[in-house]
Design a protein around this motif. Structure first.
Motif, mmCIF file in Angstrom:
data_model
loop_
_atom_site.group_PDB
_atom_site.id
_atom_site.type_symbol
_atom_site.label_atom_id
_atom_site.label_comp_id
_atom_site.label_asym_id
_atom_site.label_seq_id
_atom_site.Cartn_x
_atom_site.Cartn_y
_atom_site.Cartn_z
ATOM 1 N N LEU A 56 39.525 11.916 32.724
ATOM 2 C CA LEU A 56 38.686 10.713 32.590
ATOM 3 C C LEU A 56 37.341 11.110 33.287
ATOM 4 C CD1 LEU A 56 41.490 8.053 33.478
ATOM 5 C CD2 LEU A 56 40.073 8.253 31.298
ATOM 6 N N PRO A 57 36.514 11.777 32.668
ATOM 7 C CA PRO A 57 35.202 12.297 33.221
ATOM 8 C C PRO A 57 34.437 10.945 33.517
ATOM 9 C CG PRO A 57 35.274 12.885 31.018
ATOM 10 C CD PRO A 57 36.584 12.202 31.315
ATOM 11 N N SER A 58 33.297 10.981 34.185
ATOM 12 C CA SER A 58 32.403 10.209 34.648
ATOM 13 C C SER A 58 31.766 9.448 33.284
ATOM 14 C CB SER A 58 30.998 10.557 35.232
ATOM 15 O OG SER A 58 31.611 11.138 36.629
ATOM 16 N N GLY A 269 34.160 18.445 36.378
ATOM 17 C CA GLY A 269 33.523 17.518 37.232
ATOM 18 C C GLY A 269 33.502 18.100 38.533
ATOM 19 N N VAL A 270 32.820 17.289 39.524
ATOM 20 C CA VAL A 270 32.621 17.799 40.934
ATOM 21 C C VAL A 270 33.699 18.495 41.542
ATOM 22 C CG1 VAL A 270 31.905 16.947 42.813
ATOM 23 C CG2 VAL A 270 30.704 16.031 40.974
ATOM 24 N N SER A 271 34.907 17.886 41.068
ATOM 25 C CA SER A 271 36.393 18.497 41.788
ATOM 26 C C SER A 271 36.450 19.726 41.328
ATOM 27 C CB SER A 271 37.339 17.590 41.315
ATOM 28 O OG SER A 271 37.637 17.600 40.070
ATOM 29 N N ASP A 272 35.819 20.405 40.336
ATOM 30 C CA ASP A 272 36.127 21.856 39.733
ATOM 31 C C ASP A 272 35.066 22.841 40.272
ATOM 32 O OD1 ASP A 272 38.252 21.270 37.817
ATOM 33 O OD2 ASP A 272 36.796 19.964 36.926
ATOM 34 N N ILE A 273 34.019 22.385 41.258
ATOM 35 C CA ILE A 273 33.205 23.376 41.749
ATOM 36 C C ILE A 273 33.672 24.565 42.447
ATOM 37 C CG2 ILE A 273 31.420 23.500 43.545
ATOM 38 C CD1 ILE A 273 30.592 20.592 43.391
ATOM 39 N N ASP A 274 34.861 24.378 42.949
ATOM 40 C CA ASP A 274 35.657 25.859 43.523
ATOM 41 C C ASP A 274 35.997 26.570 42.354
ATOM 42 O OD1 ASP A 274 35.202 24.930 46.038
ATOM 43 O OD2 ASP A 274 37.183 23.868 46.221
ATOM 44 N N LEU A 275 36.725 25.877 41.253
ATOM 45 C CA LEU A 275 36.886 26.693 39.913
ATOM 46 C C LEU A 275 35.817 27.334 39.388
ATOM 47 C CD1 LEU A 275 39.071 27.403 37.852
ATOM 48 C CD2 LEU A 275 38.381 25.235 36.705
ATOM 49 N N MET A 276 34.561 26.645 39.489
ATOM 50 C CA MET A 276 33.384 27.348 38.738
ATOM 51 C C MET A 276 33.106 28.380 39.817
ATOM 52 S SD MET A 276 31.491 23.871 38.122
ATOM 53 C CE MET A 276 29.807 24.587 37.269
ATOM 54 N N ASP A 300 26.070 14.765 36.431
ATOM 55 C CA ASP A 300 24.613 15.522 36.341
ATOM 56 C C ASP A 300 24.234 16.031 37.808
ATOM 57 O OD1 ASP A 300 24.286 13.212 37.907
ATOM 58 O OD2 ASP A 300 22.497 12.440 36.804
ATOM 59 N N VAL A 301 25.338 15.791 38.728
ATOM 60 C CA VAL A 301 24.989 16.431 40.071
ATOM 61 C C VAL A 301 25.421 17.761 39.967
ATOM 62 C CG1 VAL A 301 27.342 16.135 40.940
ATOM 63 C CG2 VAL A 301 25.616 16.287 42.586
ATOM 64 N N LEU A 302 26.115 18.433 38.997
ATOM 65 C CA LEU A 302 26.513 19.694 38.827
ATOM 66 C C LEU A 302 25.258 20.514 38.163
ATOM 67 C CD1 LEU A 302 29.940 19.663 37.196
ATOM 68 C CD2 LEU A 302 29.303 20.102 39.592
ATOM 69 N N SER A 303 24.442 20.044 37.572
ATOM 70 C CA SER A 303 23.291 20.664 36.827
ATOM 71 C C SER A 303 22.165 20.870 38.263
ATOM 72 C CB SER A 303 22.378 19.713 36.025
ATOM 73 O OG SER A 303 22.028 18.527 36.414
ATOM 74 N N THR A 304 22.130 20.118 39.331
ATOM 75 C CA THR A 304 21.273 20.185 40.404
ATOM 76 C C THR A 304 21.802 21.456 41.136
ATOM 77 O OG1 THR A 304 22.264 18.660 41.877
ATOM 78 C CG2 THR A 304 20.570 18.108 40.507
ATOM 79 N N LYS A 305 22.866 22.385 41.053
ATOM 80 C CA LYS A 305 23.377 23.315 41.682
ATOM 81 C C LYS A 305 23.288 24.619 40.772
ATOM 82 C CE LYS A 305 26.572 20.475 44.162
ATOM 83 N NZ LYS A 305 25.910 20.328 45.442
ATOM 84 N N PRO A 306 21.894 25.078 40.847
ATOM 85 C CA PRO A 306 21.752 26.270 39.775
ATOM 86 C C PRO A 306 22.613 27.535 40.167
ATOM 87 C CG PRO A 306 19.858 26.187 41.207
ATOM 88 C CD PRO A 306 20.767 24.861 41.624
ATOM 89 N N ASP A 307 23.112 27.693 41.458
ATOM 90 C CA ASP A 307 23.806 28.902 41.842
ATOM 91 C C ASP A 307 25.556 28.947 41.209
ATOM 92 O OD1 ASP A 307 24.442 26.507 43.511
ATOM 93 O OD2 ASP A 307 26.099 27.773 44.481
#
Length: 580
Positions: A56-58, A269-276, A300-307
């Motif tokens: 259930l994404p945002s 989503g945000v919870s997958d940052i570690d996976l990325m 869209d918060v993920l798009s603000t983390k270009p690393d």
């Protein structure tokens, strides 16, 4: 039908839906949010605290229904979301999602889309009485995965699924992961390739820069609004289009084998940052890049983390559907300075990409669509082709690089030399390019081929062409014989491989016939730079006048072979002197 050597579209209709490892119901609670209210799973599959967020994404609360694909460990997930207005409910609506997990087939989705219609039907029934889970229990009992089936599954590609045969690495799992194609079949409902043609039309000539980014195994993040089904289909399709055929493995050093497939992560989503971060840590050098990935998100918060990514794909807003001028997705390279204020314009396609796109659209008309039967397009003469070029350029010029001054000068020189004979038609080079582009769409099978399969075949042939030409250039640089005839670059096999003669060409690329097990990349650190000529660029279907295509080739040589390339840009010489 010969066995296909590249991951293909599953167009068969007689294969049952895959057994499931878990089934779950996520309900919206106005106090707790989305909660996992019912689930069943086989032993060892932990889904609590995970699937209710992944499925259930945002932004889903803004749509009536959606299909969401995601990855959970060694399983592919699919959930059917439903949002029904209800004046008596909190927030004036009832929302739930019903989903399943199936084992990944060597990193791919395991035909999970075959459960889509059933999940949507169950959701419509379940939302009438959330407490009654009898249908879900029956669904689980009749489709669950037996432990014996799970044990018999081949290892996932996240482990070392490649063995060595004759000194070269060869996939143990490729043949089992590959599906046999029956060209007369139509796509099953909700097959990701059902949106393949729509995706290509949406991107226009930008589909080729996106394709090249996938070949470079970049981390590609697609930012879009809900619903996400179209974006998930795009993730699947780009992964399929950019996969390498087994025949190419013999041309690559062992260090590149793990790159043969762009890993699809689907919805994140945000919870997958570690996976990325874990999937592909940011390398200092492109030659150190690990297996890339492609994913979509509504956060869209993920798009603000270009690393976290290498390429950001900004999908057009649904509001742009009514715009007077077509709005294209934006392809934006990641930079440390990238913030929410994204550049107004992203990457552009080359002039060659534009012409190739027009040729592709014309060539696809000869095939029926996989979604519904249709007659192939009729033949078009040169005047109608010119009209198609003109109208297409007007629509796509905003995403096409303007011609370089040297190319304009060269074109003018050719026109002057020909006394303007070709002013009203295509130039000789354009006619050659058109023939080459249309040859990538040929169908060697006696059976009717649907448009979606032909499109996948087109990109696989283009991929094989690029890798074969680059391998030949490396052979030249290393002083090895490369007596491949020009005709061998043409498609000679079935399905989507560029020639079934790739294996036979290995000995000529490898040098000594008595020692054909030596890897193409010498272990000596004294390696010559690889020279890429203008003819090489032309043979790969690239734009020899474009700086972006030059960089692409340099990065390809670095990534796949660990070498440095000297790409010779297009030039005009007179009496041995370069004048342009």
């Amino acid at each position: 039908m010969a066995e296909s050597h590249t991951p293909q579209l599953d167009t068969s209709t007689d294969v049952p839906a895959p057994p499931i490892a878990a089934a779950f119901l996520v309900n919206f609670d106005h106090r707790k949010g989305y909660t996992l209210t019912w689930y069943k799973s086989i032993e060892g599959v932990q889904i609590e605290g995970t699937v209710e967020f992944k499925s259930l994404p945002s932004g889903l609360h803004n749509v009536e229904e959606d299909l969401v694909y995601f990855i959970h460990k060694d399983y592919a997930g699919l959930s059917a979301f439903l949002n029904v207005p209800d004046e008596h409910a909190e927030r004036k609506a009832r929302m739930l999602a019903i989903g399943v997990l199936v084992p990944l087939e060597h990193g791919r989705m395991g035909r999970i889309w075959r459960h889509a219609e059933t999940l949507k039907s169950l959701a419509r029934s379940q939302i009438q009485d959330v407490a009654d889970t009898s249908q879900l229990e029956h669904y689980w009992d009749t489709t669950r995965l037996d432990s014996a089936e799970l044990i018999s599954e081949a290892p996932n590609e996240s482990t070392d699924s490649f063995g060595k045969i004759g000194g070269y690495r060869k996939s143990r799992s490729m043949s089992t992961a590959t599906n046999y194609l029956h060209s007369a079949h139509h796509l099953t409902p909700h097959h990701p390739a059902s949106n393949l043609l729509a995706s290509v039309q949406l991107f226009g000539p930008l589909v080729f820069p996106l394709f090249r980014a996938a070949l470079l195994r970049k981390r590609i993040l697609i930012l879009a609004e809900a619903p996400v089904e179209f974006s998930c289909d795009l993730v699947y399709n780009i992964s399929i289009l950019s996969s390498l055929s087994r025949s190419l493995l013999s041309l690559l050093p062992d260090s590149s084998i793990d790159l043969t497939r762009l890993r699809p992560l689907f919805t994140i989503g945000v919870s997958d940052i570690d996976l990325m971060k874990a999937a592909n840590p940011n390398p200092k050098d492109i030659s150190e890049t690990q297996q890339g990935w492609i994913a979509c998100t509504t956060d869209d918060v993920l798009s603000t983390k270009p690393d976290l990514y290498d390429l950001l794909v900004l999908m057009p807003s649904t509001e742009n559907n009514y715009a007077r001028r077509k709005v294209f997705p934006r392809l934006i390279e990641s930079t440390p300075l990238l913030t929410r204020n994204f550049p107004q314009f992203g990457q552009k396609s080359t002039q060659r990409d534009f012409h190739r796109y027009v040729h592709l659209q014309q060539g696809l008309e000869q095939f029926p669509s996989g979604r519904a039967s249709s007659d192939g397009g009729g033949e078009s003469d040169e005047s109608s082709s010119l009209d198609a070029h003109s109208s297409a350029y007007i629509e796509n010029k905003h995403v096409v690089e303007p011609p370089s001054w040297s190319r304009v000068a060269y074109t003018s020189l050719v026109w002057w030399a020909s006394a303007g004979d070709r002013r009203g038609g295509f130039s000789e080079m354009e006619e050659i390019e058109m023939e080459r582009d249309l040859s990538l769409l040929q169908n060697d099978s006696d059976e009717e081929q649907i448009r979606e399969v032909a499109l996948v075949a087109y990109f696989h042939r283009l991929t094989n062409l690029i890798f074969t030409v680059l391998a030949e250039a490396i052979a030249r640089a290393d002083g090895r014989n490369s007596d491949i005839d020009e005709s061998e670059h043409e498609e000679s096999g079935e399905d989507t491989t560029v020639g079934e003669n790739s294996a036979e060409r290995t000995s000529s690329l490898g040098g000594d016939e008595d020692d054909d097990t030596q890897p193409l990349l010498s272990e000596s650190g004294n390696l010559q730079h690889v020279e890429i000529t203008q003819d090489d660029m032309t043979n790969m279907g690239l734009d020899s006048w474009s700086a972006s295509d030059k960089i692409f080739v340099e990065n390809m040589i670095s990534l796949w072979w660990g070498r440095k390339a000297d790409v010779r840009a297009a030039s005009v010489e007179c009496c041995g002197l370069r004048i342009l």
